[in-house]
Scaffold this active site. Sequence first.
Site, mmCIF file in Angstrom:
data_model
loop_
_atom_site.group_PDB
_atom_site.id
_atom_site.type_symbol
_atom_site.label_atom_id
_atom_site.label_comp_id
_atom_site.label_asym_id
_atom_site.label_seq_id
_atom_site.Cartn_x
_atom_site.Cartn_y
_atom_site.Cartn_z
ATOM 1 N N GLY A 110 2.274 54.567 68.112
ATOM 2 C CA GLY A 110 2.663 53.388 69.271
ATOM 3 C C GLY A 110 1.505 53.669 70.143
ATOM 4 O O GLY A 110 0.689 53.108 71.086
ATOM 5 N N ARG A 111 0.996 55.077 71.083
ATOM 6 C CA ARG A 111 0.463 56.047 71.977
ATOM 7 C C ARG A 111 -1.618 54.951 71.569
ATOM 8 O O ARG A 111 -1.732 54.910 71.944
ATOM 9 C CB ARG A 111 0.191 57.300 71.762
ATOM 10 C CG ARG A 111 1.125 57.433 73.382
ATOM 11 C CD ARG A 111 1.654 59.174 72.737
ATOM 12 N NE ARG A 111 2.944 59.018 71.299
ATOM 13 C CZ ARG A 111 2.340 60.905 71.306
ATOM 14 N NH1 ARG A 111 1.817 61.524 71.829
ATOM 15 N NH2 ARG A 111 3.533 60.796 70.277
ATOM 16 N N ASP A 120 3.726 61.398 63.786
ATOM 17 C CA ASP A 120 3.752 60.665 64.984
ATOM 18 C C ASP A 120 2.701 60.075 65.997
ATOM 19 O O ASP A 120 1.757 60.715 65.874
ATOM 20 C CB ASP A 120 4.123 61.779 65.809
ATOM 21 C CG ASP A 120 5.033 61.744 67.210
ATOM 22 O OD1 ASP A 120 4.640 60.511 67.253
ATOM 23 O OD2 ASP A 120 5.814 62.338 68.394
ATOM 24 N N HIS A 160 1.639 51.330 63.328
ATOM 25 C CA HIS A 160 2.164 51.578 62.095
ATOM 26 C C HIS A 160 1.139 51.191 61.200
ATOM 27 O O HIS A 160 1.202 51.372 60.469
ATOM 28 C CB HIS A 160 3.412 50.662 62.468
ATOM 29 C CG HIS A 160 4.523 51.945 63.260
ATOM 30 N ND1 HIS A 160 4.429 52.671 63.736
ATOM 31 C CD2 HIS A 160 5.364 51.108 64.795
ATOM 32 C CE1 HIS A 160 5.229 52.841 64.774
ATOM 33 N NE2 HIS A 160 5.961 51.955 64.802
ATOM 34 N N TRP A 203 16.737 53.395 63.831
ATOM 35 C CA TRP A 203 17.080 52.157 64.397
ATOM 36 C C TRP A 203 17.418 51.719 65.227
ATOM 37 O O TRP A 203 17.607 51.063 65.888
ATOM 38 C CB TRP A 203 18.533 52.198 63.397
ATOM 39 C CG TRP A 203 18.457 52.665 61.429
ATOM 40 C CD1 TRP A 203 18.885 53.980 61.273
ATOM 41 C CD2 TRP A 203 17.894 52.022 60.297
ATOM 42 N NE1 TRP A 203 17.980 53.421 59.885
ATOM 43 C CE2 TRP A 203 18.322 52.067 59.629
ATOM 44 C CE3 TRP A 203 17.475 50.389 60.447
ATOM 45 C CZ2 TRP A 203 17.784 51.794 58.720
ATOM 46 C CZ3 TRP A 203 16.859 49.540 59.775
ATOM 47 C CH2 TRP A 203 17.457 50.268 58.623
ATOM 48 N N ARG A 207 7.825 69.550 68.644
ATOM 49 C CA ARG A 207 9.392 68.935 68.010
ATOM 50 C C ARG A 207 8.997 68.582 66.905
ATOM 51 O O ARG A 207 8.714 68.317 65.994
ATOM 52 C CB ARG A 207 10.164 67.704 68.898
ATOM 53 C CG ARG A 207 10.084 67.962 70.114
ATOM 54 C CD ARG A 207 10.699 66.622 70.559
ATOM 55 N NE ARG A 207 9.920 65.688 70.608
ATOM 56 C CZ ARG A 207 8.907 64.496 71.832
ATOM 57 N NH1 ARG A 207 9.107 65.546 72.688
ATOM 58 N NH2 ARG A 207 8.622 63.840 71.115
ATOM 59 N N LEU A 230 0.126 64.380 41.589
ATOM 60 C CA LEU A 230 0.793 65.097 43.423
ATOM 61 C C LEU A 230 2.236 64.214 42.981
ATOM 62 O O LEU A 230 2.776 62.993 42.831
ATOM 63 C CB LEU A 230 0.334 64.146 44.283
ATOM 64 C CG LEU A 230 0.390 63.706 46.026
ATOM 65 C CD1 LEU A 230 0.550 65.562 46.219
ATOM 66 C CD2 LEU A 230 0.509 63.375 47.276
HETATM 67 C C1 FPP Z 1 5.802 57.533 65.105
HETATM 68 O O1 FPP Z 1 4.911 57.515 65.948
HETATM 69 C C2 FPP Z 1 5.654 57.000 63.608
HETATM 70 C C3 FPP Z 1 7.192 56.183 63.159
HETATM 71 C C4 FPP Z 1 8.224 56.585 63.633
HETATM 72 C C5 FPP Z 1 6.775 55.647 61.576
HETATM 73 C C6 FPP Z 1 6.179 56.383 60.600
HETATM 74 C C7 FPP Z 1 5.456 55.122 59.994
HETATM 75 C C8 FPP Z 1 4.234 54.715 59.013
HETATM 76 C C9 FPP Z 1 2.394 55.656 59.697
HETATM 77 C C10 FPP Z 1 4.000 53.548 58.594
HETATM 78 C C11 FPP Z 1 4.811 53.251 57.567
HETATM 79 C C12 FPP Z 1 4.810 54.198 56.572
HETATM 80 C C13 FPP Z 1 4.554 53.852 55.416
HETATM 81 C C14 FPP Z 1 4.784 55.390 53.860
HETATM 82 C C15 FPP Z 1 4.836 53.197 54.287
HETATM 83 P P1 FPP Z 1 5.847 56.463 67.062
HETATM 84 O O2 FPP Z 1 5.690 55.053 66.668
HETATM 85 O O3 FPP Z 1 6.832 57.620 67.080
HETATM 86 O O4 FPP Z 1 4.648 56.519 67.983
HETATM 87 P P2 FPP Z 1 4.177 56.961 69.466
HETATM 88 O O5 FPP Z 1 5.373 58.708 69.886
HETATM 89 O O6 FPP Z 1 2.945 57.722 70.082
HETATM 90 O O7 FPP Z 1 4.888 55.984 70.788
#
Ligand code: FPP
Length: 232
Positions: free
Chosen positions: A14-15, A11, A28, A60, A179, A122
Site C-alpha cells: 500500500g505504501r 508488508d 499488490h 477481510w 510486529r 521448494l
Molecule cells: C501487505 O501490504 C500486503 C498484503 C496484505 C497482501 C500481500 C499480497 C501480495 C504480495 C499479493 C498477493 C500474493 C500472492 C501470493 C498472489 P499492505 O497492503 O498492508 O501495505 P501497507 O502496510 O503499506 O498499507
Amino acid sequence: MIPVHVAIIMDGNGRWAKKRSLPRAYGHKQGVKTVKKIVKAANSLGIKVLTLYAFSTENWKRPENEIKALMTLLKYFLSKEIDELAKENVKIKVLGDLSKFSEDIKIDIEKACKRTCDNTGLKLNIALNYGARQEILYAFEAMLDQGIKKPTEEVLSSFLYTAGLPDPDLLIRTSGEFRISNFLLWQIAYSEIYIVDKLWPDFTAQDLEIAIKNFQKRQRRFGSIVLENSKK
Ligand code: FPP
C-alpha cells in the site's frame, strides 16, 4: 548454513503505491512480481520451505475493492503462474481457512496444489485467510474431537496447517514494522527475526541473500548457553 524454512511477512504494498500516487491495488500487483522473483531466488538458494503471508484473517476488514483486487491477483497467480512454478519443481500448499473463498478460487487452489504435489523442489506455502490464533484454536478443537486432552508439543504441531514441516529458521518482515501480526505464533518460537525497511515491491533476490547472510551470523542457542569448547 542456508535456513531450511524462511517465512515472510510481505508488508508495504500500500505504501509503495501511495508513494507513487497510485491505487493500493497497483502496489499488490507489484507485490506479486516480487513474489515470483523471491520464489525463484529461494529455490535456487536451496531454501527448502518458503512460507508467504498473503492474506490474513483480519484482511477481510479492508475496503471491498482492495479485497477484490487481491482475489483477482491470487487467481492470476494460481492459474497463470502455475506452469512456470510447476516447471521449477515448486510444490504449492495453502495454509489457512479456505471456507471463506469463492468456489472458483477454491478450485484454482486445489488444482495448483494437485498439479504440483509430486514436485520435489521448494515447498511454497501461501498463507491465505490465515491467522495463527485461529490455527491454534482449530487445532485444539480437532484434538478434542479426537479425544486428545493432554497434547504434547509434537501432537499440537501435527494439528497445525504446517504439520510435517520444520519450524521457520528465519522470519523476514519488510517495510520496517516490528510486529508479528498473528503469523505462525506457535511455529516461530525460536525463529530468527529480520526486519528490513524496504517495502515488499522493492524487495529483491539480493535483499533475500543479505537477510540470509545476517541470519548466518546469528548464534542460535534455543534457550541454552554456548559452551566455551563448542565456540571453536
Ligand atoms: C501487505 O501490504 C500486503 C498484503 C496484505 C497482501 C500481500 C499480497 C501480495 C504480495 C499479493 C498477493 C500474493 C500472492 C501470493 C498472489 P499492505 O497492503 O498492508 O501495505 P501497507 O502496510 O503499506 O498499507
